[in-house]
Design a protein around this motif. Structure first.
Motif, mmCIF file in Angstrom:
data_model
loop_
_atom_site.group_PDB
_atom_site.id
_atom_site.type_symbol
_atom_site.label_atom_id
_atom_site.label_comp_id
_atom_site.label_asym_id
_atom_site.label_seq_id
_atom_site.Cartn_x
_atom_site.Cartn_y
_atom_site.Cartn_z
ATOM 1 N N LEU A 87 -3.493 1.741 5.938
ATOM 2 C CA LEU A 87 -2.475 2.120 4.960
ATOM 3 C C LEU A 87 -1.109 1.613 5.403
ATOM 4 O O LEU A 87 -0.736 1.730 6.574
ATOM 5 N N LEU A 88 -0.370 1.026 4.463
ATOM 6 C CA LEU A 88 1.011 0.605 4.683
ATOM 7 C C LEU A 88 1.910 1.426 3.768
ATOM 8 O O LEU A 88 1.739 1.397 2.550
ATOM 9 N N ILE A 89 2.844 2.184 4.346
ATOM 10 C CA ILE A 89 3.801 2.963 3.560
ATOM 11 C C ILE A 89 5.163 2.287 3.659
ATOM 12 O O ILE A 89 5.695 2.078 4.756
ATOM 13 N N LEU A 90 5.733 1.947 2.504
ATOM 14 C CA LEU A 90 7.017 1.248 2.417
ATOM 15 C C LEU A 90 8.034 2.091 1.642
ATOM 16 O O LEU A 90 7.651 2.883 0.774
ATOM 17 N N PRO A 91 9.343 1.895 1.910
ATOM 18 C CA PRO A 91 10.370 2.630 1.165
ATOM 19 C C PRO A 91 10.804 1.906 -0.109
ATOM 20 O O PRO A 91 11.817 2.238 -0.699
ATOM 21 N N TYR A 114 -11.066 -5.089 8.436
ATOM 22 C CA TYR A 114 -10.195 -4.076 7.841
ATOM 23 C C TYR A 114 -9.514 -4.634 6.591
ATOM 24 O O TYR A 114 -9.256 -5.836 6.487
ATOM 25 N N THR A 115 -9.196 -3.760 5.653
ATOM 26 C CA THR A 115 -8.452 -4.131 4.457
ATOM 27 C C THR A 115 -7.174 -3.303 4.377
ATOM 28 O O THR A 115 -7.022 -2.300 5.081
ATOM 29 N N LEU A 116 -6.271 -3.720 3.495
ATOM 30 C CA LEU A 116 -4.946 -3.099 3.407
ATOM 31 C C LEU A 116 -4.757 -2.366 2.095
ATOM 32 O O LEU A 116 -5.065 -2.881 1.021
ATOM 33 N N ASN A 117 -4.210 -1.154 2.189
ATOM 34 C CA ASN A 117 -3.800 -0.377 1.030
ATOM 35 C C ASN A 117 -2.303 -0.119 1.164
ATOM 36 O O ASN A 117 -1.828 0.249 2.239
ATOM 37 N N ILE A 118 -1.542 -0.337 0.090
ATOM 38 C CA ILE A 118 -0.083 -0.206 0.151
ATOM 39 C C ILE A 118 0.378 0.920 -0.765
ATOM 40 O O ILE A 118 -0.045 1.011 -1.916
ATOM 41 N N GLN A 119 1.270 1.769 -0.257
ATOM 42 C CA GLN A 119 1.896 2.808 -1.066
ATOM 43 C C GLN A 119 3.395 2.799 -0.798
ATOM 44 O O GLN A 119 3.833 2.482 0.315
#
Length: 364
Positions: A87-91, A114-119
């Motif tokens: 998980l990638l959390i961005l502002p 692995y794969t990436l999920n962005i929120q």
């Protein structure tokens, strides 16, 4: 980089007091008037902060009596992490200038399973995203925090749970997470040195956030100060100006910049090091509206090298961050932390920066 509104600073501060236990269930919070006085903001801003805390179910409000802390619900870390998802959390939800973070992360993850999920926390608050992620089956988290001091309570829960977490852009105060950051100190030093080498003697630093709230801004500021010190250019009148303008003191950002530019002209300051490119570009645009010219009336150096920096007029001299490399290094560090936690050295990764010379610095 997006700027944090004043009410959010208050929300973050009160949330930290609640999560640290300083304010416990049933305790009364300061009133709107007391918050307005303590943080030097309007009643509207303090009321908004309390409303946000109520919406987050951290407090409840009793008519005629005030605001009180709700009973806390401690998040629990699941026993197993079954997914191969990072998980990638961005502002921010979309920022063309900073998009290479994702590119760099995916470049490294392509060598793994692995794969990436962005929120992003533009709709759901950072705290809510962190609470949800802590209870998820994600293998780990790459976290771009809004500041170095926000949501410390929930982040400390990650530390206690040994949750694999790597921060980008900033370090978290008091919690030993691995971080991947640009060489912000060297960037601040290079920006200031470039102005000095062009014979500028009075140089100011401007930021939209308090330096103590962001490790990246603090390092840029320290690099600026070191360059001035090394060249015997410490000027306390300029330092006083910089200290006054290290953060917005009202809700009107435009008025804030107008006052800053007027102070720059009144004090004979010829060079400005800006916290980031967006601030530098706004300074340039407002200067034009005031009948001033960059770099003829004063010079400006930005930080980030976002896409727009090469297209504004005049084109912005800036410090370039390698966002793709930062993303790659963050993913590499996180996967090592997940798969070989005992082999992971607790050292920050510092990515070099580069001065990009364009048109906003004049040789005097």
């Amino acid at each position: 980089m997006e700027q944090i509104p004043l009410y959010q600073h208050i929300v973050n501060a009160l949330t930290a007091r609640i999560e640290s236990g300083e304010l416990q269930a049933g305790d009364q919070l300061p009133t709107e008037a007391e918050i307005s006085k303590e943080y030097n903001v309007s009643r509207i801003t303090s009321k908004r902060a309390l409303t946000e805390l109520e919406n987050a179910k951290l407090i409840h409000r009793v008519q005629g009596k005030g605001s009180f802390v709700n009973a806390a619900k401690a998040p629990h870390r699941p026993v197993s992490r079954t997914s191969k998802e990072i998980l990638l959390i961005l502002p921010f939800s979309h920022n063309p200038g900073l998009g290479d973070y994702e590119k760099g992360i995916n470049e490294y993850l392509a060598t793994t399973d692995y794969t990436l999920n962005i929120q992003s926390n533009t709709i759901v608050s950072q705290r809510k995203l962190l609470e949800s992620a802590l209870q998820s089956t994600n293998s780990g988290l790459i976290f771009y925090p809004v500041s170095s001091i926000s949501d410390l309570g929930i982040l400390y829960q990650y530390h206690l749970a040994n949750y694999p977490l790597v921060t980008m852009d900033k370090c978290i105060e008091g919690i030993p997470f691995l971080s991947v950051v640009s060489d912000n100190f060297d960037g601040g030093y290079q920006a200031s040195k470039h102005l000095i080498e062009n014979n500028h003697k009075k140089i100011a630093f401007i930021s939209s956030l308090k330096v103590e709230n962001s490790s990246s801004i603090r390092e840029r500021y320290f690099g600026y100060l070191k360059a001035l010190y090394d060249h015997s250019l410490i000027d306390y009148s300029v330092s006083d100006l910089t200290d006054r303008y290290l953060t917005h003191d009202n809700d009107n950002g435009r008025e804030y910049y107008i006052q800053f530019i007027q102070s720059v002209m009144a004090q004979g300051i010829t060079g400005i090091v800006a916290e980031n490119d967006l601030i530098a570009i706004e300074i340039i645009q407002i200067a034009k509206e005031l009948g001033l010219s960059v770099p003829d009336d004063f010079s400006v150096v930005g930080f980030d090298n976002i896409h727009l920096a090469g297209f504004v007029e005049p084109k912005l001299t800036t410090i370039s961050q390698d966002f793709g490399r930062m993303g790659y290094q963050a993913a590499q560090s996180l996967i090592t932390l997940i798969e070989s936690p005992k082999d992971q050295p607790l050292e920050h990764v510092v990515v070099p920066v580069q001065l990009i010379e364009r048109q906003t610095v004049k040789k005097l």
